[in-house]
Scaffold this motif. Sequence first.
Motif, mmCIF file in Angstrom:
data_model
loop_
_atom_site.group_PDB
_atom_site.id
_atom_site.type_symbol
_atom_site.label_atom_id
_atom_site.label_comp_id
_atom_site.label_asym_id
_atom_site.label_seq_id
_atom_site.Cartn_x
_atom_site.Cartn_y
_atom_site.Cartn_z
ATOM 1 N N TYR A 167 0.827 -1.212 0.000
ATOM 2 C CA TYR A 167 0.000 0.000 0.000
ATOM 3 C C TYR A 167 0.856 1.254 0.000
ATOM 4 O O TYR A 167 1.831 1.358 0.762
ATOM 5 C CB TYR A 167 -0.909 0.025 1.231
ATOM 6 C CG TYR A 167 -1.736 1.282 1.386
ATOM 7 C CD1 TYR A 167 -2.715 1.617 0.456
ATOM 8 C CD2 TYR A 167 -1.533 2.134 2.468
ATOM 9 C CE1 TYR A 167 -3.475 2.774 0.593
ATOM 10 C CE2 TYR A 167 -2.288 3.291 2.623
ATOM 11 C CZ TYR A 167 -3.256 3.597 1.681
ATOM 12 O OH TYR A 167 -4.000 4.746 1.814
ATOM 13 N N LEU A 169 0.077 5.621 -0.195
ATOM 14 C CA LEU A 169 -0.865 6.731 -0.265
ATOM 15 C C LEU A 169 -0.103 7.984 -0.685
ATOM 16 O O LEU A 169 0.855 8.389 -0.019
ATOM 17 C CB LEU A 169 -1.536 6.966 1.092
ATOM 18 C CG LEU A 169 -2.347 8.263 1.233
ATOM 19 C CD1 LEU A 169 -3.489 8.321 0.234
ATOM 20 C CD2 LEU A 169 -2.876 8.413 2.664
ATOM 21 N N ASP A 171 -0.778 12.034 -1.685
ATOM 22 C CA ASP A 171 -1.699 13.167 -1.720
ATOM 23 C C ASP A 171 -1.177 14.229 -2.674
ATOM 24 O O ASP A 171 -0.027 14.673 -2.543
ATOM 25 C CB ASP A 171 -1.859 13.783 -0.336
ATOM 26 C CG ASP A 171 -2.802 13.006 0.560
ATOM 27 O OD1 ASP A 171 -3.504 12.109 0.055
ATOM 28 O OD2 ASP A 171 -2.845 13.294 1.771
ATOM 29 N N SER A 182 -6.453 12.206 -2.681
ATOM 30 C CA SER A 182 -5.700 11.095 -2.109
ATOM 31 C C SER A 182 -5.715 9.931 -3.098
ATOM 32 O O SER A 182 -6.782 9.479 -3.509
ATOM 33 C CB SER A 182 -6.316 10.657 -0.777
ATOM 34 O OG SER A 182 -6.193 11.677 0.191
ATOM 35 N N HIS A 183 -4.528 9.471 -3.466
ATOM 36 C CA HIS A 183 -4.375 8.367 -4.414
ATOM 37 C C HIS A 183 -3.939 7.132 -3.623
ATOM 38 O O HIS A 183 -2.815 7.075 -3.112
ATOM 39 C CB HIS A 183 -3.325 8.704 -5.470
ATOM 40 C CG HIS A 183 -3.539 10.029 -6.137
ATOM 41 N ND1 HIS A 183 -4.156 10.166 -7.361
ATOM 42 C CD2 HIS A 183 -3.232 11.302 -5.740
ATOM 43 C CE1 HIS A 183 -4.205 11.444 -7.705
ATOM 44 N NE2 HIS A 183 -3.648 12.149 -6.738
ATOM 45 N N HIS A 184 -4.829 6.169 -3.504
ATOM 46 C CA HIS A 184 -4.562 4.955 -2.732
ATOM 47 C C HIS A 184 -4.141 3.837 -3.696
ATOM 48 O O HIS A 184 -4.955 3.366 -4.503
ATOM 49 C CB HIS A 184 -5.811 4.516 -1.976
ATOM 50 C CG HIS A 184 -6.391 5.587 -1.085
ATOM 51 N ND1 HIS A 184 -6.103 5.677 0.258
ATOM 52 C CD2 HIS A 184 -7.249 6.611 -1.363
ATOM 53 C CE1 HIS A 184 -6.759 6.698 0.781
ATOM 54 N NE2 HIS A 184 -7.456 7.297 -0.183
ATOM 55 N N HIS A 186 -3.010 0.057 -4.044
ATOM 56 C CA HIS A 186 -2.951 -1.251 -3.387
ATOM 57 C C HIS A 186 -2.300 -2.242 -4.347
ATOM 58 O O HIS A 186 -2.747 -2.399 -5.499
ATOM 59 C CB HIS A 186 -4.354 -1.725 -3.006
ATOM 60 C CG HIS A 186 -5.002 -0.881 -1.957
ATOM 61 N ND1 HIS A 186 -4.851 -1.111 -0.608
ATOM 62 C CD2 HIS A 186 -5.802 0.218 -2.071
ATOM 63 C CE1 HIS A 186 -5.533 -0.204 0.073
ATOM 64 N NE2 HIS A 186 -6.116 0.620 -0.779
ATOM 65 N N ARG A 201 -9.097 6.812 -5.848
ATOM 66 C CA ARG A 201 -8.827 8.228 -5.603
ATOM 67 C C ARG A 201 -10.011 8.889 -4.906
ATOM 68 O O ARG A 201 -11.165 8.679 -5.304
ATOM 69 C CB ARG A 201 -8.523 8.953 -6.922
ATOM 70 C CG ARG A 201 -7.240 8.489 -7.604
ATOM 71 C CD ARG A 201 -6.989 9.240 -8.896
ATOM 72 N NE ARG A 201 -5.698 8.915 -9.465
ATOM 73 C CZ ARG A 201 -5.495 7.897 -10.312
ATOM 74 N NH1 ARG A 201 -6.523 7.129 -10.672
ATOM 75 N NH2 ARG A 201 -4.282 7.666 -10.786
#
Length: 249
Positions: A167, A169, A171, A182-184, A186, A201
């Motif tokens: 993961y 994250l 920003d 926020s770009h997550h 996974h 996002r």
Amino acid sequence: MVDQQQLWDEEAAQSYDTPGTGMFSPEVLGPTIEVLKGLADGGRAVEFAIGTGRVAIPLAESGVEVAGIELSRAMVARLREKVGEDRIPVVLGDMATASAGEDFALAYLVFNTISNLLTQDEQVECFKNAARHLRPGGCFVIELWVPQLCALPPGHGGTVEVSEPGYILVDTVDVLHQRVVSHHFHFEADVDGGRQADVFRTPHRYIWPSELDLMARLAGFHLESRWADWSRAAFTAESRSHVSVYRLG
């Protein structure tokens, strides 16, 4: 304009819960429930953006009568897999305008959800909506992050907020309009030994604590307490988040 129904869809709702870990861990939920139950003081509580019931369900199990407002049908459907309408009634609608009733002792917004409202006007209306729900002397509680613009390197528009196995994250920041996306990311290993990433996002409008306090005053609240977290740790210049308690009247 962001379509929140499309953003918080069935896939997002089904993957939202992480039982026992992260924001669902007892270390996070225990102090949260303790604070909210104490502020409800035997009265009813309403959660704005109730989501899948992360906080509302254990708060109800602690003996507080809880209702909610939620925009996403998918999130409400996930909540309904865990608890019925008779236990926690939910109104489907925008937390800035929808009504779940009146005479509540407590209204609350947790985990940065007021920032899902993407304009200052909508955020002010959210405060006014909370005031409409509360009885005189009631509390409105907001959990929110503190913008970390000082962490932005000169000439850069984003920061890595979390980097851990599986993961990341990131920003990205628009300081002119107080917007953060926020770009997550996974990651999962694929069959060839490589890594595949799923990206989710979420857009936000960040709010400075002082700006939040002014919004509260416009709706008839005053700041009663501000802590760095749910353990009631002191809020300082180094704090990255805050829990703010506003009293009506």
